[in-house]
Design a protein around this motif. Structure first.
Motif, PDB file in Angstrom:
ATOM      1  N   ARG A 138       0.806  -1.222   0.147  1.00 47.56           N
ATOM      2  CA  ARG A 138       0.065  -0.027  -0.107  1.00 47.56           C
ATOM      3  C   ARG A 138       0.930   1.153   0.125  1.00 47.56           C
ATOM      4  NH1 ARG A 138      -1.203   3.311   3.938  1.00 47.56           N
ATOM      5  NH2 ARG A 138      -0.677   1.870   5.678  1.00 47.56           N
ATOM      6  N   GLU A 139       2.033   1.210   0.905  1.00 50.33           N
ATOM      7  CA  GLU A 139       2.707   2.656   1.063  1.00 50.33           C
ATOM      8  C   GLU A 139       3.551   2.758  -0.125  1.00 50.33           C
ATOM      9  OE1 GLU A 139       4.797   1.804   4.524  1.00 50.33           O
ATOM     10  OE2 GLU A 139       3.417   2.562   5.812  1.00 50.33           O
ATOM     11  N   ALA A 140       3.780   1.669  -0.757  1.00 53.36           N
ATOM     12  CA  ALA A 140       4.756   1.789  -2.131  1.00 53.36           C
ATOM     13  C   ALA A 140       4.068   2.334  -3.351  1.00 53.36           C
ATOM     14  CB  ALA A 140       5.077   0.158  -2.386  1.00 53.36           C
ATOM     15  N   ARG A 141       2.583   2.394  -3.061  1.00 52.55           N
ATOM     16  CA  ARG A 141       1.832   2.814  -4.393  1.00 52.55           C
ATOM     17  C   ARG A 141       1.090   4.240  -3.720  1.00 52.55           C
ATOM     18  NH1 ARG A 141       2.077  -2.102  -4.933  1.00 52.55           N
ATOM     19  NH2 ARG A 141       1.521  -3.130  -6.928  1.00 52.55           N
ATOM     20  N   GLY A 142       1.817   4.903  -2.519  1.00 54.93           N
ATOM     21  CA  GLY A 142       1.376   6.110  -1.996  1.00 54.93           C
ATOM     22  C   GLY A 142       0.069   6.219  -1.694  1.00 54.93           C
ATOM     23  N   LEU A 143      -0.519   5.127  -1.077  1.00 48.72           N
ATOM     24  CA  LEU A 143      -2.189   4.991  -0.946  1.00 48.72           C
ATOM     25  C   LEU A 143      -2.221   5.113   0.819  1.00 48.72           C
ATOM     26  CD1 LEU A 143      -3.221   2.205  -3.024  1.00 48.72           C
ATOM     27  CD2 LEU A 143      -3.668   4.966  -3.328  1.00 48.72           C
ATOM     28  N   SER A 144      -3.245   5.933   1.096  1.00 51.77           N
ATOM     29  CA  SER A 144      -3.558   5.918   2.504  1.00 51.77           C
ATOM     30  C   SER A 144      -4.382   4.419   2.639  1.00 51.77           C
ATOM     31  CB  SER A 144      -4.457   7.204   2.971  1.00 51.77           C
ATOM     32  OG  SER A 144      -5.504   7.135   2.311  1.00 51.77           O
ATOM     33  N   GLN A 145      -4.906   4.236   4.001  1.00 49.34           N
ATOM     34  CA  GLN A 145      -5.559   3.235   4.265  1.00 49.34           C
ATOM     35  C   GLN A 145      -6.801   3.340   3.727  1.00 49.34           C
ATOM     36  OE1 GLN A 145      -5.158   2.466   8.581  1.00 49.34           O
ATOM     37  NE2 GLN A 145      -3.647   0.983   8.285  1.00 49.34           N
ATOM     38  N   ARG A 146      -7.577   4.566   3.832  1.00 51.03           N
ATOM     39  CA  ARG A 146      -8.824   4.932   3.402  1.00 51.03           C
ATOM     40  C   ARG A 146      -9.009   4.890   1.873  1.00 51.03           C
ATOM     41  NH1 ARG A 146     -10.770   9.582   7.373  1.00 51.03           N
ATOM     42  NH2 ARG A 146     -11.086   8.043   9.169  1.00 51.03           N
ATOM     43  N   GLN A 147      -7.996   5.325   1.185  1.00 49.52           N
ATOM     44  CA  GLN A 147      -7.718   5.221  -0.136  1.00 49.52           C
ATOM     45  C   GLN A 147      -7.908   3.676  -0.725  1.00 49.52           C
ATOM     46  OE1 GLN A 147      -4.252   7.328  -0.709  1.00 49.52           O
ATOM     47  NE2 GLN A 147      -5.389   9.184  -1.785  1.00 49.52           N
ATOM     48  N   LEU A 148      -7.280   2.992  -0.018  1.00 45.90           N
ATOM     49  CA  LEU A 148      -7.049   1.557  -0.611  1.00 45.90           C
ATOM     50  C   LEU A 148      -8.247   1.080  -0.159  1.00 45.90           C
ATOM     51  CD1 LEU A 148      -5.456  -0.975  -1.358  1.00 45.90           C
ATOM     52  CD2 LEU A 148      -4.639  -1.317   1.056  1.00 45.90           C
ATOM     53  N   CYS A 149      -8.970   1.144   0.822  1.00 45.97           N
ATOM     54  CA  CYS A 149     -10.446   0.564   1.190  1.00 45.97           C
ATOM     55  C   CYS A 149     -11.195   1.099   0.087  1.00 45.97           C
ATOM     56  CB  CYS A 149     -10.899   0.979   2.754  1.00 45.97           C
ATOM     57  SG  CYS A 149     -10.046   0.175   3.928  1.00 45.97           S
ATOM     58  N   ALA A 150     -11.244   2.203  -0.370  1.00 46.46           N
ATOM     59  CA  ALA A 150     -12.167   2.666  -1.483  1.00 46.46           C
ATOM     60  C   ALA A 150     -11.940   1.802  -2.808  1.00 46.46           C
ATOM     61  CB  ALA A 150     -11.833   3.993  -1.501  1.00 46.46           C
ATOM     62  N   SER A 208     -15.191  -5.019   0.956  1.00 48.58           N
ATOM     63  CA  SER A 208     -16.054  -3.723   1.372  1.00 48.58           C
ATOM     64  C   SER A 208     -15.390  -3.489   2.717  1.00 48.58           C
ATOM     65  CB  SER A 208     -17.405  -3.992   1.500  1.00 48.58           C
ATOM     66  OG  SER A 208     -18.097  -3.986   0.299  1.00 48.58           O
ATOM     67  N   TRP A 209     -13.959  -3.129   2.989  1.00 49.41           N
ATOM     68  CA  TRP A 209     -13.599  -2.883   4.246  1.00 49.41           C
ATOM     69  C   TRP A 209     -13.700  -1.254   4.702  1.00 49.41           C
ATOM     70  CZ3 TRP A 209      -8.116  -5.709   4.021  1.00 49.41           C
ATOM     71  CH2 TRP A 209      -8.315  -7.159   4.072  1.00 49.41           C
ATOM     72  N   HIS A 210     -13.623  -1.305   5.888  1.00 48.02           N
ATOM     73  CA  HIS A 210     -13.252  -0.038   6.529  1.00 48.02           C
ATOM     74  C   HIS A 210     -11.813   0.072   6.914  1.00 48.02           C
ATOM     75  CE1 HIS A 210     -17.846   0.874   7.073  1.00 48.02           C
ATOM     76  NE2 HIS A 210     -17.829  -0.445   7.268  1.00 48.02           N
ATOM     77  N   GLN A 211     -11.684   1.694   7.178  1.00 44.74           N
ATOM     78  CA  GLN A 211     -10.113   1.877   7.355  1.00 44.74           C
ATOM     79  C   GLN A 211      -9.837   0.969   8.683  1.00 44.74           C
ATOM     80  OE1 GLN A 211      -9.067   4.103  10.090  1.00 44.74           O
ATOM     81  NE2 GLN A 211      -7.018   3.431   9.640  1.00 44.74           N
ATOM     82  N   THR A 212     -10.342   0.750   9.672  1.00 47.28           N
ATOM     83  CA  THR A 212     -10.099  -0.110  11.066  1.00 47.28           C
ATOM     84  C   THR A 212     -10.043  -1.230  10.681  1.00 47.28           C
ATOM     85  OG1 THR A 212     -12.398  -0.202  11.223  1.00 47.28           O
ATOM     86  CG2 THR A 212     -11.364   1.616  12.411  1.00 47.28           C
ATOM     87  N   THR A 213     -10.607  -1.935   9.682  1.00 49.56           N
ATOM     88  CA  THR A 213     -10.260  -3.340   9.290  1.00 49.56           C
ATOM     89  C   THR A 213      -9.101  -3.312   8.599  1.00 49.56           C
ATOM     90  OG1 THR A 213     -12.773  -3.706   8.810  1.00 49.56           O
ATOM     91  CG2 THR A 213     -11.187  -5.437   7.712  1.00 49.56           C
ATOM     92  N   LEU A 214      -8.658  -2.646   7.592  1.00 51.73           N
ATOM     93  CA  LEU A 214      -7.408  -2.681   6.859  1.00 51.73           C
ATOM     94  C   LEU A 214      -6.312  -2.239   7.970  1.00 51.73           C
ATOM     95  CD1 LEU A 214      -5.509  -2.767   4.794  1.00 51.73           C
ATOM     96  CD2 LEU A 214      -5.930  -0.491   4.198  1.00 51.73           C
ATOM     97  N   SER A 215      -6.378  -1.576   9.177  1.00 43.52           N
ATOM     98  CA  SER A 215      -5.642  -1.193   9.966  1.00 43.52           C
ATOM     99  C   SER A 215      -5.245  -2.400  11.008  1.00 43.52           C
ATOM    100  CB  SER A 215      -5.974   0.087  11.003  1.00 43.52           C
ATOM    101  OG  SER A 215      -5.000  -0.021  11.984  1.00 43.52           O
ATOM    102  N   LYS A 216      -6.238  -3.248  11.306  1.00 45.15           N
ATOM    103  CA  LYS A 216      -6.061  -4.666  12.008  1.00 45.15           C
ATOM    104  C   LYS A 216      -5.332  -5.544  11.283  1.00 45.15           C
ATOM    105  CE  LYS A 216     -10.231  -3.855  14.869  1.00 45.15           C
ATOM    106  NZ  LYS A 216     -11.512  -4.268  15.146  1.00 45.15           N
ATOM    107  N   VAL A 217      -5.795  -5.684  10.069  1.00 45.48           N
ATOM    108  CA  VAL A 217      -4.973  -6.592   9.008  1.00 45.48           C
ATOM    109  C   VAL A 217      -3.445  -6.259   9.034  1.00 45.48           C
ATOM    110  CG1 VAL A 217      -4.967  -7.526   6.650  1.00 45.48           C
ATOM    111  CG2 VAL A 217      -7.195  -7.373   7.789  1.00 45.48           C
ATOM    112  N   GLU A 218      -3.184  -4.865   8.718  1.00 43.75           N
ATOM    113  CA  GLU A 218      -1.684  -4.668   8.633  1.00 43.75           C
ATOM    114  C   GLU A 218      -1.073  -4.740   9.986  1.00 43.75           C
ATOM    115  OE1 GLU A 218      -1.570  -0.449   7.286  1.00 43.75           O
ATOM    116  OE2 GLU A 218      -1.965  -1.226   5.018  1.00 43.75           O
ATOM    117  N   ALA A 219      -1.737  -4.448  11.105  1.00 48.92           N
ATOM    118  CA  ALA A 219      -1.145  -4.820  12.352  1.00 48.92           C
ATOM    119  C   ALA A 219      -1.003  -6.492  12.715  1.00 48.92           C
ATOM    120  CB  ALA A 219      -1.950  -4.100  13.538  1.00 48.92           C
TER     121      ALA A 219
END
Length: 179
Positions: free
Chosen positions: A33-45, A53-64
């Protein structure tokens, strides 16, 4: 590929592999995600187009590494990032090396395209040079023809001057004889 070496049982009685696959997968997703310069919200969209259909908090938990992935989620992420699914659980060092290979391939492709553009530009320049050389040759031929016309005009002019001077001399001679 990541080698699972040990399994431990946590306090709740669940098996826990070393290294922690969720943490490895989460770290790889974050790196992609970071290599493409995306925020967590942008990636979820953008993941909505790949069936997630992920929310930013779901992606945050997966990344952690706090939320395990289902198979279809892993497939959707791999599809979005255009990577093999198994690369999501590759060791970070292996992923970094694979990324370097991919970036090198992209740089090589860009350099080849730049070389091709320059080659085409050089061909156009050579074509333009050939056209300019033909025009110079034509101009030189025109200059030669003009020089010949000019020389002929000079000869004619000198001949006319001589003729005029000869006639003027004859008239002066006739005028003297008449006196």
């Amino acid at each position: 590929m990541l080698a699972l070496t040990t399994v431990e049982i946590d306090e709740e009685g669940s098996p826990r592999w070393e290294p922690d696959l969720e943490a490895v997968i989460g770290g790889n997703i974050r790196r992609l995600r970071e290599a493409r310069g995306l925020s967590q919200r942008q990636l979820c969209a953008e993941l909505v187009l790949h069936g997630l259909s992920w929310h930013q908090t779901t992606l945050s938990k997966v990344e952690a590494g706090d939320k395990p992935l289902r198979v279809n989620e892993a497939a959707a992420l791999a599809s979005y990032f255009d990577v093999p699914v198994e690369s999501l659980w590759d060791e970070p060092e292996l992923q970094a090396a694979q990324d370097e290979v991919q970036m090198s391939i992209i740089r090589e492709r860009n350099l080849r395209m730049a070389e091709e553009r320059e080659r085409r530009q050089l061909e156009r320049a050579r074509d333009n040079q050939a056209i300019a050389e033909r025009r110079i040759s034509e101009i030189r031929q025109q200059l030669k023809a003009e020089w010949l016309r000019q020389e002929a005009a000079k000869v004619r002019y000198r001949n006319l001057l001589r003729e005029r001077d000869r006639r003027a001399g004859e008239r002066r001679g006739q005028h003297r004889e008449a006196q």
